[in-house]
Design a protein around this motif. Structure first.
Motif, PDB file in Angstrom:
ATOM      1  N   ARG A   1      -5.975  -2.693  -4.845  1.00 17.84           N
ATOM      2  CA  ARG A   1      -5.438  -1.920  -3.432  1.00 17.84           C
ATOM      3  C   ARG A   1      -6.978  -2.167  -1.966  1.00 17.84           C
ATOM      4  NH1 ARG A   1      -2.593   2.852  -1.899  1.00 17.84           N
ATOM      5  NH2 ARG A   1      -1.542   2.251  -3.282  1.00 17.84           N
TER       6      ARG A   1
ATOM      7  N   ARG B   1       0.725   5.440  -6.174  1.00 21.87           N
ATOM      8  CA  ARG B   1      -0.575   4.917  -6.658  1.00 21.87           C
ATOM      9  C   ARG B   1       0.387   5.145  -8.270  1.00 21.87           C
ATOM     10  NH1 ARG B   1      -5.404   4.465  -4.868  1.00 21.87           N
ATOM     11  NH2 ARG B   1      -5.771   5.218  -2.352  1.00 21.87           N
TER      12      ARG B   1
ATOM     13  N   LEU C   1       0.763  -1.345   0.049  1.00 20.87           N
ATOM     14  CA  LEU C   1      -0.045  -0.010  -0.077  1.00 20.87           C
ATOM     15  C   LEU C   1       0.593   1.092  -0.077  1.00 20.87           C
ATOM     16  CD1 LEU C   1      -2.562  -1.292   2.429  1.00 20.87           C
ATOM     17  CD2 LEU C   1      -2.645  -1.133   0.136  1.00 20.87           C
TER      18      LEU C   1
END
Length: 768
Positions: free
Chosen positions: A750, A664, A660
């Motif tokens: 995600r 992105r 995580l």
């Protein structure tokens, strides 16, 4: 005379007598029969139109049987049935005399009695019929059917009876009572009535008395000589492959069709009774056992449609192959034949025993080939590219199966491994261990195949409880060899521990390793039964641990083999490109993984637990799916906390946090990691396009073989790339387009990771 002993035996039995009739016809005067119907009164012969109308008012549509169902369908059976409890029938003595004549003409023994049992009264009006069918045996003593057609003015409605490829046609009469008797295995039909009304009484024909005929000594001696030669002559193998051991059995196929219910020495039909009696006598002279069996036969023929030039393929697709008449097909060459004995009954009679035994060609003899009989089902397969036109036909024939007395145990054991283990157990309990050992050795040639085609779960329990008493490690291992590790259940724990104590840990280790040999890494996705068994390992482990030190050692060996296979199959799949199907597969492995870990915790197996933790730290984010699925599944299992599970939970949470924390994907980043494996020039070009973050489409002139390679690679790796061929110019152009699924996959991953991390921190009380 033919060359082989079994061929000579078949010819000798064929010369015994001309086959008797399968159907017979007789007439009686109208005065020999009186019929009265409640609500109508006595019928007047010939039956008038007025009485026929009143009969219809009393009746209902006749039903028919299909398998275990009873149906009403006027497309199959269009006739009226008058309730039998309304019908009163009286015959003169002439009826009994006719039955005796019919018995003789059907080839039934004169010392037996043919007893009619009234079944139904039927009315066929103009246009009504009954398609081709076969009567079910409604009583264990039933051998045939009697149709009595009452005098009436009608045309059409002929009764057609088929047997051995021949069809007999019978008509009713206006001035006489017509009687037709035929065997129950004959297929028959009633053609549509053209004018008037056809009224019939139907009876089940029951045979009482023993139909086994007395054998002729001279012929029995010749047949016995054939049996002696058959069992002493090595089998010549096809294609010049040499010779094999002599046959251990001979199955002579009888001519009539029988069902399990009707399989009885005392109810054999026609020449079957005489031939069976002779074979029994010959078997006794030759020192052989004999049983009466029910053989299921499937033959596959190369065949052509006799009307092939005018054949409409669309019409073929609409046909019901089970009901199709295969008489329109011309048989050419026999491609394959499979004969299986499904039931048998000994000379003493009784209910048929359910068994399973596949016969080889060298073990079978028949006077009448199956192709000369009427199959109970057939299916035609037209030309399919790799194969020509084929016709499959199925038959049920009785068979007299003979084997030498000294091979009785082996023959019965091959047909029923359950029986074999029970017999071995009886010998051992009686203290006859030597004979039990010798009998077990007779199983060696076929035991693996017999067990693997039989009820393995039932057989394993019997085998585990039997082999200790043999007190022979090698023979015990042979009897247990065909089974698989995943057949073990908690109920087997005590017997397994006893065997480990009796034959030693080295013997048990070799047996368990042998049982796991059928497992192959990489087959996880195709073995749901095995995965379910792995999920239940804690229950098996608990049962084994409760039996003492031998059971505990055995439990750890089972655990080690299970983990060795599981980890060996999973590890290669945790690296490389992730696909939707692979992700689903890994998630489905959660319960088996949790089962192994739980069993390891119960058994205190530090080696398995340590290796499982190492697996949880494998490269690639795919391991997150496997571990989280296992941790979620562990909540339903005992011992789902402590060393192993806790460490996996901590490591998985760290892996998710690290994933995580990655930035992105930028909205304009279209880069895709290429699949690994192939290093050809095409894959190098494809890889360059996939890695390019700015390039979304690629137009690639490519020949057919190259396009096929790229298509397959993209589909196999489930890449988010649309691949289409623009069929213009030469060569055609392969158009590749990266799709939005690239971003959607990462968004879903995600979201899933966030949910898993929240669950892990709460359930395992991990620091946030």
């Amino acid at each position: 005379m033919p060359g082989t002993a079994r061929e000579r035996l078949a010819e000798l039995l064929g010369e015994l007598a001309e086959p008797p009739a399968s159907s017979v016809y007789r007439k009686l005067f109208m005065t020999d029969l009186s019929v009265a119907v409640d609500g109508l009164g006595p019928l007047q012969f010939p039956v008038s139109e007025e009485q026929a109308i009143r009969l219809r008012e009393l009746g209902h549509r006749a039903r028919f049987g299909r398998g275990e169902q009873t149906l009403t369908d006027p497309e199959v059976r269009d006739t009226w049935e008058i309730p039998k409890d309304l019908v009163r029938i009286e015959w003169t003595d002439a009826f009994k005399a006719v039955l005796e004549v019919m018995r003789d003409e059907l080839g039934l023994p004169p010392h037996c009695e043919l007893t009619p049992e009234f079944h139904s009264m039927l009315l066929y009006e103009t246009g009504q019929f009954f398609v081709t069918h076969q009567d079910s045996e409604k009583d264990d003593s039933m051998v045939g059917t009697l149709v009595v057609t009452l005098p009436s003015a009608h045309t059409g409605g002929e009764l057609l009876i088929e047997h051995r490829g021949q069809t007999a046609e019978y008509r009713g009469s206006k001035v006489a009572v017509s009687l037709v008797a035929f065997y129950a295995d004959c297929r028959h039909q009633v053609l549509p009535v053209k004018t008037g009304n056809r009224i019939t009484l139907t009876y089940n024909l029951l045979l009482t008395g023993d139909s086994s005929a007395s054998a002729e000594d001279t012929l029995a001696d010749e047949l016995a000589a054939c049996l002696d030669e058959h069992f002493a002559t090595p089998v010549t193998l096809p294609y010049g492959a040499g010779q094999a051991d002599p046959p251990t059995r001979l199955a002579y196929l009888l001519d009539h069709e029988y069902t399990t219910r009707g399989l009885s020495w005392s109810r054999l039909k026609g020449a079957d009774a005489d031939r069976a009696a002779l074979l029994r006598a010959a078997a006794d002279k030759a020192g052989c056992d004999v049983v009466l069996a029910l053989a299921e036969i499937q033959e596959t023929w190369d065949a052509i449609d006799s009307d092939e030039e005018d054949y409409d393929y669309d019409d073929y697709l609409e046909e019901d192959s089970d009901d199709a008449d295969d008489g329109q097909y011309v048989l050419q060459d026999l491609i394959d034949s499979d004969i299986t004995v499904a039931h048998w009954v000994g000379p003493g009679g009784g209910r048929p025993e359910e068994i399973s035994l596949t016969l080889r060609d060298a073990e079978v003899a028949a006077t009448t080939p199956s192709a000369g009989l009427t199959p109970y089902a057939s299916e035609y397969e037209g030309y399919m590219g790799n194969y020509g036109n084929t016709l499959d036909r199925w038959y049920r024939r009785a068979a007299v199966v003979v084997w030498p007395w000294n091979q009785g145990f082996a023959n019965r054991a091959q047909a029923s491994p359950v029986w074999a283990l029970d017999e071995l157990g009886k010998m051992i309990r009686a203290g006859d261990v030597t004979n039990a050992h010798d009998a077990a050795q007779a199983l060696v040639p076929f035991w693996n195949a017999a067990v693997r085609s039989g009820p393995q779960d039932e057989l394993l329990g019997r085998a585990l409880g039997t082999v200790k008493g043999l007190d022979d490690a090698e023979t015990a291992a042979m009897l247990l060899h065909p089974f698989q590790l995943e057949r073990l259940v908690p109920d087997h724990a005590s017997a397994l521990a006893d065997l480990a104590a009796h034959y030693g840990e080295t013997w048990m280790a070799a047996l368990l390793r042998d049982w796991s040999e059928a497992w192959r890494p990489g087959t996880l996705g195709y073995s749901p039964e095995l995965l379910e068994w792995l999920s239940g390992l804690p229950q098996l482990g608990t049962a084994l641990l409760a039996t003492g030190s031998e059971g505990a050692t055995t439990a750890r060996r089972v655990l080690d083999l299970s983990w060795e296979w599981f980890a060996g199959g999973v590890r290669p799949s945790l690296t490389g490109q992730s696909t939707n199907s692979q992700d689903e597969w890994l998630a489905n492995l959660g319960r088996p993984f949790a089962g192994i870990l739980t069993a390891a915790a119960q058994a205190g197996s530090a080696a398995v637990l340590d290796d499982a933790v190492k697996l949880g730290h494998a490269d690639g984010d795919q391991v997150i799916l496997l571990v989280t699925a296992a941790l979620r599944a562990a909540g339903t299992l005992p011992a789902s906390s402590g060393r192993g599970f806790d460490e996996l939970a901590v490591g998985c949470a760290e892996r998710i946090r690290s994933s995580l924390a990655q930035p992105r994907r930028a909205p304009d980043d279209w880069s895709i990691e290429p699949p690994t494996g192939c290093t050809c020039d095409l894959c190098a070009t494809l890889g360059a396009f996939l890695r390019d973050p700015k390039r979304r489409t690629y137009e690639w002139p490519l020949a057919k073989a190259g396009r096929a390679h790229v298509h397959a690679l993209i589909d196999m790796a489930e890449l988010p790339v649309r691949h289409e061929t623009r069929r213009q110019g030469r060569p055609y152009t392969l158009v590749l387009t990266k799709t939005e699924a690239l971003f959607e996959r990462e968004r879903l991953a995600r979201t899933r990771n966030e949910a898993d991390l929240a669950w892990l921190t709460k359930t395992w009380e991990l620091p946030v």
